[in-house]
Every structure is written in structure tokens, then in C-alpha cells.
Design a protein around this motif. Structure first.
Motif, PDB file in Angstrom:
ATOM      1  N   GLU A  98       0.852  -1.208   0.000  1.00  0.00           N
ATOM      2  CA  GLU A  98       0.000   0.000   0.000  1.00  0.00           C
ATOM      3  C   GLU A  98       0.882   1.250   0.000  1.00  0.00           C
ATOM      4  O   GLU A  98       0.671   2.192  -0.795  1.00  0.00           O
ATOM      5  CB  GLU A  98      -0.853  -0.035   1.283  1.00  0.00           C
ATOM      6  CG  GLU A  98      -2.095   0.808   1.233  1.00  0.00           C
ATOM      7  CD  GLU A  98      -3.258   0.079   0.571  1.00  0.00           C
ATOM      8  OE1 GLU A  98      -4.343   0.655   0.520  1.00  0.00           O
ATOM      9  OE2 GLU A  98      -3.076  -1.084   0.082  1.00  0.00           O
ATOM     10  N   ALA A  99       1.881   1.176   0.911  1.00  0.00           N
ATOM     11  CA  ALA A  99       2.768   2.337   1.033  1.00  0.00           C
ATOM     12  C   ALA A  99       3.467   2.616  -0.297  1.00  0.00           C
ATOM     13  O   ALA A  99       3.546   3.771  -0.754  1.00  0.00           O
ATOM     14  CB  ALA A  99       3.793   2.061   2.139  1.00  0.00           C
ATOM     15  N   ALA A 100       3.938   1.502  -0.914  1.00  0.00           N
ATOM     16  CA  ALA A 100       4.642   1.659  -2.187  1.00  0.00           C
ATOM     17  C   ALA A 100       3.734   2.278  -3.220  1.00  0.00           C
ATOM     18  O   ALA A 100       4.132   3.196  -3.972  1.00  0.00           O
ATOM     19  CB  ALA A 100       5.130   0.276  -2.638  1.00  0.00           C
ATOM     20  N   LYS A 101       2.449   1.775  -3.212  1.00  0.00           N
ATOM     21  CA  LYS A 101       1.488   2.276  -4.198  1.00  0.00           C
ATOM     22  C   LYS A 101       1.252   3.776  -3.979  1.00  0.00           C
ATOM     23  O   LYS A 101       1.285   4.597  -4.934  1.00  0.00           O
ATOM     24  CB  LYS A 101       0.180   1.484  -4.056  1.00  0.00           C
ATOM     25  CG  LYS A 101      -0.707   1.574  -5.280  1.00  0.00           C
ATOM     26  CD  LYS A 101      -1.984   0.758  -5.048  1.00  0.00           C
ATOM     27  CE  LYS A 101      -3.094   1.298  -5.952  1.00  0.00           C
ATOM     28  NZ  LYS A 101      -4.372   1.196  -5.263  1.00  0.00           N
ATOM     29  N   ILE A 102       1.029   4.097  -2.651  1.00  0.00           N
ATOM     30  CA  ILE A 102       0.774   5.511  -2.322  1.00  0.00           C
ATOM     31  C   ILE A 102       1.937   6.371  -2.785  1.00  0.00           C
ATOM     32  O   ILE A 102       1.768   7.418  -3.434  1.00  0.00           O
ATOM     33  CB  ILE A 102       0.546   5.664  -0.802  1.00  0.00           C
ATOM     34  CG1 ILE A 102      -0.828   5.064  -0.436  1.00  0.00           C
ATOM     35  CG2 ILE A 102       0.596   7.132  -0.376  1.00  0.00           C
ATOM     36  CD1 ILE A 102      -1.039   4.886   1.045  1.00  0.00           C
ATOM     37  N   GLN A 103       3.163   5.829  -2.488  1.00  0.00           N
ATOM     38  CA  GLN A 103       4.363   6.577  -2.869  1.00  0.00           C
ATOM     39  C   GLN A 103       4.400   6.802  -4.397  1.00  0.00           C
ATOM     40  O   GLN A 103       4.635   7.927  -4.886  1.00  0.00           O
ATOM     41  CB  GLN A 103       5.581   5.775  -2.432  1.00  0.00           C
ATOM     42  CG  GLN A 103       6.745   6.668  -2.074  1.00  0.00           C
ATOM     43  CD  GLN A 103       7.926   5.833  -1.571  1.00  0.00           C
ATOM     44  OE1 GLN A 103       7.860   4.623  -1.545  1.00  0.00           O
ATOM     45  NE2 GLN A 103       8.972   6.505  -1.192  1.00  0.00           N
ATOM     46  N   ALA A 104       4.109   5.667  -5.112  1.00  0.00           N
ATOM     47  CA  ALA A 104       4.150   5.755  -6.579  1.00  0.00           C
ATOM     48  C   ALA A 104       3.123   6.757  -7.092  1.00  0.00           C
ATOM     49  O   ALA A 104       3.427   7.615  -7.965  1.00  0.00           O
ATOM     50  CB  ALA A 104       3.870   4.361  -7.146  1.00  0.00           C
ATOM     51  N   ASP A 105       1.907   6.677  -6.502  1.00  0.00           N
ATOM     52  CA  ASP A 105       0.845   7.609  -6.905  1.00  0.00           C
ATOM     53  C   ASP A 105       1.265   9.038  -6.665  1.00  0.00           C
ATOM     54  O   ASP A 105       1.083   9.922  -7.529  1.00  0.00           O
ATOM     55  CB  ASP A 105      -0.427   7.319  -6.102  1.00  0.00           C
ATOM     56  CG  ASP A 105      -1.133   6.062  -6.606  1.00  0.00           C
ATOM     57  OD1 ASP A 105      -0.629   5.485  -7.610  1.00  0.00           O
ATOM     58  OD2 ASP A 105      -2.141   5.638  -5.987  1.00  0.00           O
ATOM     59  N   THR A 106       1.863   9.277  -5.480  1.00  0.00           N
ATOM     60  CA  THR A 106       2.302  10.617  -5.113  1.00  0.00           C
ATOM     61  C   THR A 106       3.320  11.119  -6.113  1.00  0.00           C
ATOM     62  O   THR A 106       3.220  12.248  -6.632  1.00  0.00           O
ATOM     63  CB  THR A 106       2.949  10.592  -3.706  1.00  0.00           C
ATOM     64  OG1 THR A 106       2.087   9.875  -2.833  1.00  0.00           O
ATOM     65  CG2 THR A 106       3.146  12.001  -3.173  1.00  0.00           C
ATOM     66  N   LEU A 107       4.305  10.209  -6.377  1.00  0.00           N
ATOM     67  CA  LEU A 107       5.345  10.608  -7.332  1.00  0.00           C
ATOM     68  C   LEU A 107       4.719  10.973  -8.678  1.00  0.00           C
ATOM     69  O   LEU A 107       5.080  11.992  -9.305  1.00  0.00           O
ATOM     70  CB  LEU A 107       6.355   9.459  -7.512  1.00  0.00           C
ATOM     71  CG  LEU A 107       7.373   9.292  -6.380  1.00  0.00           C
ATOM     72  CD1 LEU A 107       8.245   8.084  -6.630  1.00  0.00           C
ATOM     73  CD2 LEU A 107       8.241  10.548  -6.242  1.00  0.00           C
ATOM     74  N   GLN A 108       3.746  10.105  -9.081  1.00  0.00           N
ATOM     75  CA  GLN A 108       3.066  10.329 -10.363  1.00  0.00           C
ATOM     76  C   GLN A 108       2.396  11.689 -10.372  1.00  0.00           C
ATOM     77  O   GLN A 108       2.570  12.491 -11.331  1.00  0.00           O
ATOM     78  CB  GLN A 108       2.021   9.216 -10.557  1.00  0.00           C
ATOM     79  CG  GLN A 108       1.326   9.219 -11.898  1.00  0.00           C
ATOM     80  CD  GLN A 108       2.310   8.896 -13.048  1.00  0.00           C
ATOM     81  OE1 GLN A 108       3.106   7.995 -12.900  1.00  0.00           O
ATOM     82  NE2 GLN A 108       2.265   9.664 -14.142  1.00  0.00           N
TER      83      GLN A 108
END
Lengths: 169, 368
Positions: free
Chosen positions: A106-116
Motif C-alpha cells: 500500500e505504502a509503495a502504491k501511495i508513494q508511486a501515486d504521489t510521485l506520479q
């Protein structure tokens, strides 16, 4: 003859007959009224005692069996408990691990989304900046073009000023 | 401690006895030399043999004390039929034999009923016709023991029925039961095996009959005093029962072992046959003589010790005669039991040999 000399060793027929008779009577009477009931009673008592001993032995064996059964049961219960505990522990560990994995993902996804989204906004900002720079360039050019028409010296001065302004900016 | 003092007492008494004995035998010899012609009237010539044999023998009356005796019925059969009269008719006021006139003239000669001639001499020819089946002292004593045994054992049997099987034996029952168990476990079972129950009544009866007669024989006064189990006619009758039971119950193997011993060469079989046939008869004869001799010997021993007092003509002789008599009497108690046991045991052994089914011939019990 010796037998005739000593009357002691000469069997007296009278006594022989009476002895036989007495013994027969005794054998009959005692056999019927004494030995039979006595032997029967003794036999029954011995049988009773033997039975009692056999029963006691049986009960003892049963008790031992019961005891060993109980112990077996207890051991089984203990083993089961240990197994259940082990299983519970495994499940717990599994749940925790799964949760951890999930959280990580989840954290990774959130991070990726944020970066995006950061990237997207950056790109938007860059586009916006480009548009504004273009507008500014157009405005500057417009102004430059308008001044040039009125005064040449001033035109140059103005261009210089503008370029200075741009540098400052 | 106790046994030691008893032992030393016995040794002392015994050595005294030997010393006295040697002295007195001298004295007696001297006495005989001095009065060779005088007969039994004289105190010094106390007739020991007569005294002892008189006790051991059977009688036509039961002596109680002094000149008092119980007269017993005399039953005799001659060629003129049965006769029945009291034994008091055969003795006078002072216990001397007198002539009784029945079908013949009867007189007691050395305890036997004889026919006498008119002049008082014994008619040996006619006396052979007398068949004496009187109720003698031994017969009377035997009837007494029969009644006693029936009374005792029906009482014990009733006790079993009354107290039930489950409760422990009480009173006389608890005295008798171990003996019955002894006969069963030590006499019957080892020799008869699983067939013991059939012969238990016989073995128990013969054991207790002999034992009680042995015991009553040791009682010196009425109702004891009869020497029944030391009488060869009585022991012969009992041995005959064993003989009959053995041979009636004899199996095929038993007869085969007598007439044609298996597993031996033929000449040996022929040689053994008469020996084995003799053995069939020697077995009951050995039973007869063993019991008779043992009990009679005991009685003679006790009487001899008592006679010492009269031989020595001294009351001090009782100092050793009485302890010795007590000692021998106690041994006789043991012998009385032992002989009853041996008679029953050997009967069981002989019956066991007769009913045994032989499987191999190496474990045969030798014929006695």
C-alpha cells in the motif's frame, strides 16, 4: 508254627467280620451324611475364594487399564494443545506477515501515486511556465515592436532595459 | 533353654535306668535262685510278658478297675446253631474262668472260648466247631469309635450347612477342616490326580477310623484301653478294603503290568509275572502288618515302662518309668497320626497305580 504260637499275629475271624461290618457302615453313613456335604462345602468355599481373587485381579487389571487410558488421553490432550498453540502461532505470524506485506504494498502504491501526481503537476507547471514565458516573449516583442516605431535611440535603450529586467528575473 | 534342660533330664534318667537295670537284673537272678519253685503268687516273679500280652490281647469283658468289668455279649456259632449269652457267665466271682453249660460246656482258656469235657479238660476236637463272633472288648470299642466318628462328622457337616459356605469355620469344624484338607491335598491329590474326588470318602474314612482308634488306644482307662488298631484282624479288614478297591478299579494297564510287563524281553516278562502277582497280595499284607506292628509295639513299650515299677518293686522306679512313659506316649500320639496317614497314603498310592493310564513306562513306581 510261629503263627500258632503267638495269638497276636493270628487274625481273629470274629473281629475281622465285625471290623468289615463296622467299616462298611462307617463308610456308608459318613460318605452320605458327612463327607459329601463337607467336601461340597469346602469345594464351594474354595471356588468362592478363587472367584473372589479372580474378580479382584480382573478389577485390578481394569483399573490399570483405566489408568493407562487416562494417561493416554491426557497425553493426547497435551499434544493437541501444543499443536493448537503451534497452529495459532503460525496463523498469527502469517496474519502479521500478510498485514506487513499489504501495508508495504500500500505504502509503495501511495508513494508511486504521489510521485506520479508530483510529476504530473510538475509537467503542468512547466507547461504553464512555458505558456507564460511565450506570452511574456510575445508581450515583450509587441512592446519592442511598438517602441521601435517611435524612437530609435530610445528603442535601443528600452531593449536594453528589458533585457536587464529579464536578467533580473 | 527349655529343650536343653529337658534333654539333660532325659540323659540323666536314662543313665539312671541303665545303672538300675544292671543292678536289678543281678538281684532278680539271685531271687530266682533262692525261690525257684514258687510261682506267680510271689511278688518278685511278676509276670511281665503275661501282663503286657494280656493288655495287648482282645477280651470278652471290658475291664474297668480292680475286680470291676463290663460283661460283653458272647455270640458263638457251633454245629448246633447260634448261641447268645453274657460273658459274665464265663467268669466267676474272682474273675477265674468257669464252665458255662450251653449247647456245649464252654470255658475261657487263655481268652478263647473252648469246649470242655465233663472232667474239665479242653476238648480240642470239639473246640474247632466254635466260631466266635462275640462282641469283644475290641468290637465294643470299635462300635464306640464308629458312633463317635458319626457324631463328630455329622456335627461338622451340619456346621457347614448352618454357617454357610462363605463364613470361616468355627469351633470343632475349624479343627477338622485342616485335617480333611490335609488328606485331600497330601494324600489324595498327589497320587490320584484328577480322579481324587471318587476316593475321598474311602480315604477320609480310613484315615479318621485308624486315627481315632490309635488315639483311643492310648487312653489307659475306659472308654479307651482297647488295642484295636494294634489287632491284626482289624488291620487286615482295612487292608482288605484297600485290596478290593485297588483291584476292582484296576485299569487295563495295571493288569498288563502285572501279567505281561511291557517293554521287556519275553524271558524277563515270564520271570516278572509271579513277582508282580505276589506283589498284588503283598501290598495289603504290608499295610496290615505295618499298622498292627507299629501300634502293638507302642503299647508294649508303654506297658513295659510301666512294668518297670513292678519289676523293681520300688515306688522310686516310677521316677524314671513315668517320665519315660509320658515321653513314649507323646511319641505314640505322633505315631498314631503318622500311621493313619501312612495307611491312607499308601492306599491312595496303590489305587493311583491301579487307575493310572500309562503313557511311558520309565516313570513306574516300584512295587513295594
Amino acid at each position: 508254627m510261629l503263627l500258632e504260637i503267638n495269638p497276636l499275629v493270628l487274625p481273629d475271624p470274629g473281629l475281622l467280620i465285625w471290623s468289615t461290618l463296622a467299616f462298611l457302615i462307617l463308610l456308608f453313613v459318613l460318605g452320605k451324611f458327612a463327607w459329601k456335604p463337607i467336601m461340597k462345602a469346602i469345594g464351594e468355599r474354595e471356588k468362592g475364594i478363587n472367584d473372589a481373587i479372580a474378580t479382584a485381579e480382573k478389577v485390578k487389571a481394569e483399573m490399570a487399564q483405566l489408568k493407562s487410558d487416562n494417561e493416554k488421553l491426557l497425553a493426547e490432550a497435551r499434544e493437541e494443545r501444543a499443536q493448537i498453540l503451534a497452529e495459532a502461532k503460525a496463523i498469527k505470524d502469517k496474519i502479521i506477515n500478510e498485514a506487513k506485506e499489504q501495508a508495504k504494498a500500500e505504502a509503495a502504491k501511495i508513494q508511486a501515486d504521489t510521485l506520479q501526481s508530483i510529476e504530473n503537476q510538475k509537467m503542468a507547471a512547466v507547461v504553464d511556465l512555458k505558456n507564460q514565458v511565450g506570452n511574456l516573449v510575445v508581450e515583450v516583442a509587441e512592446k519592442v515592436l511598438r517602441r521601435e516605431l517611435s524612437d530609435k535611440g530610445q528603442q535601443e535603450h528600452y531593449i536594453k532595459q528589458l533585457s536587464d529586467e529579464i536578467k533580473l528575473n | 533353654m527349655m529343650s536343653k534342660s529337658v534333654k539333660s533330664l532325659l540323659v540323666a534318667v536314662f543313665s539312671l535306668f541303665i545303672i538300675f537295670n544292671s543292678n536289678v537284673s543281678f538281684a532278680q537272678e539271685n531271687g530266682k535262685e533262692h525261690h525257684p519253685s514258687e510261682n506267680t503268687e510271689h511278688k518278685g516273679d511278676f509276670d511281665v510278658t503275661g501282663f503286657i500280652l494280656d493288655h495287648v490281647k482282645d477280651h470278652h469283658s471290658w475291664h474297668l478297675w480292680g475286680h470291676t468289668s463290663i460283661p460283653l455279649p458272647v455270640i458263638i456259632k457251633t454245629d448246633k446253631g447260634f448261641e447268645f449269652f453274657s460273658s459274665s457267665k464265663l467268669s466267676g466271682e474272682h474273675h477265674e474262668p468257669v464252665v458255662y453249660q450251653g449247647n456245649y460246656a464252654y470255658k475261657l482258656v487263655e481268652g478263647k472260648i473252648k469246649i470242655v469235657n465233663a472232667d474239665g479238660t479242653v476238648n480240642e476236637e470239639d473246640s474247632k466247631k466254635v466260631f466266635d463272633i462275640s462282641i469283644t472288648k475290641n468290637v465294643a470299642s470299635m462300635f464306640l469309635t464308629v458312633l463317635l466318628l458319626i457324631w463328630i462328622f455329622t456335627g461338622v457337616a451340619r456346621a457347614y450347612q448352618k454357617t454357610g459356605v462363605k463364613s470361616a469355620p468355627k469351633g470343632f469344624q475349624s479343627f477338622i477342616e485342616p485335617i480333611i484338607l490335609f488328606v485331600r491335598d497330601e494324600v489324595a491329590k498327589p497320587y490320584l490326580g484328577h480322579q481324587y474326588a471318587r476316593f475321598m470318602p474311602f480315604l477320609l474314612t480310613i484315615f479318621f477310623f485308624i486315627w481315632i482308634n490309635n488315639l483311643l488306644g492310648l487312653v489307659p482307662f475306659f472308654p479307651g484301653g482297647a488295642n484295636l488298631s494294634g489287632n491284626i484282624a482289624f488291620t487286615l479288614a482295612l487292608a482288605l478294603f484297600t485290596f478290593i478297591i485297588v483291584n476292582v478299579n484296576g485299569k487295563k494297564d495295571y493288569w498288563k503290568h502285572i501279567f505281561w510287563m511291557p517293554g521287556l524281553p519275553t524271558p524277563m516278562k515270564i520271570f516278572l509275572m509271579p513277582i508282580e502277582v505276589l506283589g498284588v497280595f503283598i501290598k495289603p499284607i504290608s499295610l496290615t502288618i505295618r499298622l498292627f506292628a507299629n501300634i502293638t509295639a507302642g503299647h508294649i513299650l508303654v506297658m513295659s515302662l510301666i512294668s518297670l515299677i513292678f519289676i523293681f518293686e520300688s515306688v522310686f522306679a516310677s521316677a524314671m518309668a513315668v517320665p519315660f512313659t509320658v515321653f513314649i506316649s507323646v511319641i505314640e500320639l505322633l505315631v498314631g497320626f503318622l500311621q493313619a496317614f501312612i495307611f491312607a497314603m499308601l492306599s491312595a498310592l496303590y489305587i493311583g497305580m491301579a487307575i493310572e493310564e500309562h503313557h511311558d513306562h520309565h516313570e513306574d513306581i516300584p512295587v513295594i
